[in-house]
Design an enzyme around this catalytic site. Structure first.
Site, mmCIF file in Angstrom:
data_model
loop_
_atom_site.group_PDB
_atom_site.id
_atom_site.type_symbol
_atom_site.label_atom_id
_atom_site.label_comp_id
_atom_site.label_asym_id
_atom_site.label_seq_id
_atom_site.Cartn_x
_atom_site.Cartn_y
_atom_site.Cartn_z
ATOM 1 N N GLU A 44 71.676 49.131 68.221
ATOM 2 C CA GLU A 44 70.902 47.944 68.718
ATOM 3 C C GLU A 44 71.117 47.097 67.800
ATOM 4 O O GLU A 44 70.304 46.737 66.600
ATOM 5 C CB GLU A 44 69.508 48.284 68.977
ATOM 6 C CG GLU A 44 69.314 49.269 70.151
ATOM 7 C CD GLU A 44 67.893 49.419 70.429
ATOM 8 O OE1 GLU A 44 66.784 48.464 69.987
ATOM 9 O OE2 GLU A 44 67.281 50.289 71.084
ATOM 10 N N GLU A 46 64.190 56.383 70.091
ATOM 11 C CA GLU A 46 63.619 55.759 68.903
ATOM 12 C C GLU A 46 62.265 56.590 68.514
ATOM 13 O O GLU A 46 61.216 55.992 68.240
ATOM 14 C CB GLU A 46 63.162 54.655 68.993
ATOM 15 C CG GLU A 46 64.441 53.543 69.270
ATOM 16 C CD GLU A 46 64.025 51.931 69.367
ATOM 17 O OE1 GLU A 46 63.004 51.745 70.004
ATOM 18 O OE2 GLU A 46 64.688 51.200 68.792
#
Length: 651
Positions: free
Chosen positions: A246, A163
């Site tokens: 996710e 990320e």
């Protein structure tokens, strides 16, 4: 014996600056086996493939339950599991490797392969994941000159990213990650990045020109297909199979908040919008598990003082609950949707794991912290310094550190100030010599309040002693304040005067099960006591502190011990220890750290105890309570979790 040669590539994956890898679980595979993206579709072994995945983290589950949790994930309809690799577990000290028990990742990957489950391996070492320091080992915080985490800092370039687009835009750094990944792993493995499904995140975090697949993540309230369309802009033409890496089935909870939950029906409908249109998704989490020990992470708000530590439970309101339960509305709803959209056969549900209520357990006080500090503080690690040192510089990476100093009293009360403490300090005072010999609890200074404390006058005949017990409540795992050192990080002032000459005692909780056997509570005569000073010979090991302990006060860090008996192996069942009526601390079962409790603030009231931690015969529970115990000196072993205690407001 170190990791096998077949595992050394994964070890390199952990150490070197590589992108994340999508791989089959620990198998070399036949030459015909392949995974790739073409025509905006995933392909596996020559056929289109839809990823129906979920996060199941090996390090949050006792190894004896790995197979059970993977089977429950497979019965949900998952063909893939995703897991992080926490660097801080595998290299707790520089060049000291751990690959046994909770850290035996090779066995976990092989088990997934045996069960015909693919693995998306997020190798870290930065993993976020509500895990202490985002997976970084805290000894990184001791490196001089100070390194800049998640950057092109030459000292840092041995790390992997996750990320990154939510954090930085250092493209040179990202290209370097790919270069090293290809050098060590070759070109057959598929690398991917994952970032939030927004333009800024994807712009900063993706590198399609390096043939790195860009996945996205988002919550159940988002419309997935506009985000997947945006995802296409950050992948090469034809290389953008829609994947939410996710897909949030629940959410995390901090101490002092209400337990986070999401509606089962709306979660299932949101997943259906992806899967029934041939998109791929990874449930975060499929099974949350537990932040055993001291490994929970934390978050911050507008500044680093706006600190929020995560619960011990990482249940996450996932379809497979912390204790393995699948007989809940969310699991059933998601399972129906997965079957409806993908045609994946509905496998038989694994049998329920039995839980037991072992009932009320009486505990007794073993010793105050001050009684045994000299026995649970390694004399080789006790240090002296003009100014307080951080926990990391003391080699105390987790838990607690006791700071001691002396000051000259005034006739009236004084004001104690610690501008920067991470995270929570309990303050005690006593006379160094003279008539007043018992430490007096003054109060707490917390990172999120930074208040000062009024210290009462003790009318000492000489200097007064100051004792500050600091708790590391979990390092920040995400955001700009991730460089999160612990302990006293500033000067300490009394009435504006900086205190100097500090003695620091790392508190070791590795052998708390032996405290009652050692019978270490010291008894000294008044004459002997008058000879003791915290600035005397280091062999005294803070003996004077125990002399001033007031056994009658309620605000006192102390150890308590209880026992319960299990008749046979077949009687070992999962259970929960309810800490209702207690305040704050850490609990150990048979020398295993089951985590932190804080029912005084909630919402978690009970800690999960998996059956493999228990044993036939005598089972020992040791509680390190920081304040005062349940007045009845009891705990209760119950069948079910409890998230209803505390006042459920922010810390």
């Amino acid at each position: 014996m170190g990791p096998s040669r077949s595992f050394q590539n994964l070890l390199l994956l952990l150490l070197l600056p590589l992108a994340l890898a999508l791989c089959c679980a620990a198998v070399s595979g036949e030459a015909s086996r392949r995974f790739w993206v073409e025509n905006d579709t995933f392909w596996k072994d020559g056929a289109p493939f839809q990823i129906v995945g979920g996060d199941v983290h090996y390090f949050r589950i006792v190894p004896e339950y790995w197979k059970d949790r993977l089977l429950r994930a497979k019965a949900l309809g998952l063909n893939t599991i995703q897991t992080y690799v926490p660097w801080n577990l595998h290299e707790p000290k520089p060049l000291s490797w751990e690959f046994k028990g909770f850290t035996d990742i090779e066995s976990y990957l092989r088990l997934a392969h045996e069960l015909d489950i693919l693995v998306m391996l997020r190798v870290g070492p930065y993993i976020c994941g509500e895990w202490d320091l985002g997976g970084f080992p805290p000894w990184l915080l001791t490196i001089e000159p100070t390194i800049e985490l998640r950057s092109s800092d030459s000292t840092y370039l041995s790390l992997i990213e996750n990320e990154f687009g939510s954090f930085g835009d250092d493209k040179n750094y990202l290209h370097y990650l790919v270069e090293v990944a290809r050098r060590y792993l070759g070109n057959d493995i598929m690398l991917y990045t994952t970032d939030g499904g927004a333009i800024g995140n994807l712009k900063n975090g993706t590198i399609p020109q390096d043939d790195v697949f860009a996945a996205v993540d988002f919550d159940t309230g988002s419309n997935p297909w506009p985000i997947f369309q945006l995802q296409k802009e950050y992948n090469l033409p034809g290389k953008s199979a829609p994947l939410c890496s996710e897909f949030y089935t629940g959410w995390l909870t901090h101490w002092g908040e209400r337990i986070a939950t999401t509606d089962a029906s709306s979660t299932a409908k949101a997943l259906k919008r992806i899967l029934c249109c041939n998109g791929s998704a990874v449930l975060y989490m499929a099974h949350g598990g537990t932040n055993f020990g001291f490994y929970n992470g934390a978050n911050t708000g507008q500044n680093e003082s706006d600190y929020k530590a995560d619960l011990t439970s990482y249940d996450y309101d996932a379809p497979i609950r912390e204790y393995g339960d699948v007989h809940n509305a969310k699991y059933k709803a998601l399972r129906r949707v997965i079957h409806e959209c993908t045609g994946i056969p509905l496998l038989q549900l694994p049998s329920e794991i039995e839980r037991a209520s072992y009932g009320l357990v009486e505990v007794q006080k073993v010793a105050s912290l001050f009684d045994v500090i000299h026995n649970i503080s390694d004399p080789l690690k006790v240090s002296f310094s003009e100014q307080p040192l951080s926990m990391e510089l003391m080699g105390q990476m987790f838990g607690f550190l006791l700071y001691t100093s002396e000051y000259q009293e005034k006739h009236s009360s004084s004001i104690l100030s610690i501008p920067k403490v991470h995270d929570r300090a309990q303050v005690f005072v006593s006379c160094s010599h003279g008539d007043v010999r018992k430490p007096r609890y003054v109060g707490i200074i917390e990172r999120w309040s930074s208040k000062t404390l009024q210290i009462p006058s003790l009318s000492c005949s000489s200097n007064a002693s100051l004792y500050i017990l600091v708790e590391n409540m979990g390092r920040v795992n995400y955001g700009p304040y991730i460089f999160d050192q612990k302990g006293i990080l500033s000067s300490v002032e009394i009435d504006g005067i900086i205190l100097r000459h500090w003695k620091m005692h790392p508190v070791s909780l590795n052998a708390v099960g032996n405290l009652s056997k050692l019978q270490l509570i010291m008894q000294m005569t008044d004459a002997e006591a008058s000879k003791v000073s915290i600035y005397g010979d280091s062999e005294n090991k803070l003996q004077d502190v125990s002399l001033y302990l007031n056994e009658g006060i309620s605000e006192e860090p102390a150890f308590y011990e209880g026992h319960f008996h299990i008749d046979s192996e077949s009687e070992k069942k999962d259970t929960f220890i309810s800490f209702r009526g207690w305040n704050k601390g850490v609990a150990f079962v048979n020398n295993f750290n089951i985590g932190r409790f804080w029912p005084a603030i909630g919402p978690q009231c009970a800690l999960y105890v998996p059956a493999p931690i228990l044993k036939p015969g005598d089972n020992v529970i040791v509680i390190f309570e920081l304040h005062s115990p349940n007045p009845e000196l009891t705990i209760k072993l119950v069948k079910d979790p409890d998230f209803t205690c505390g006042h459920s407001s922010a810390m």
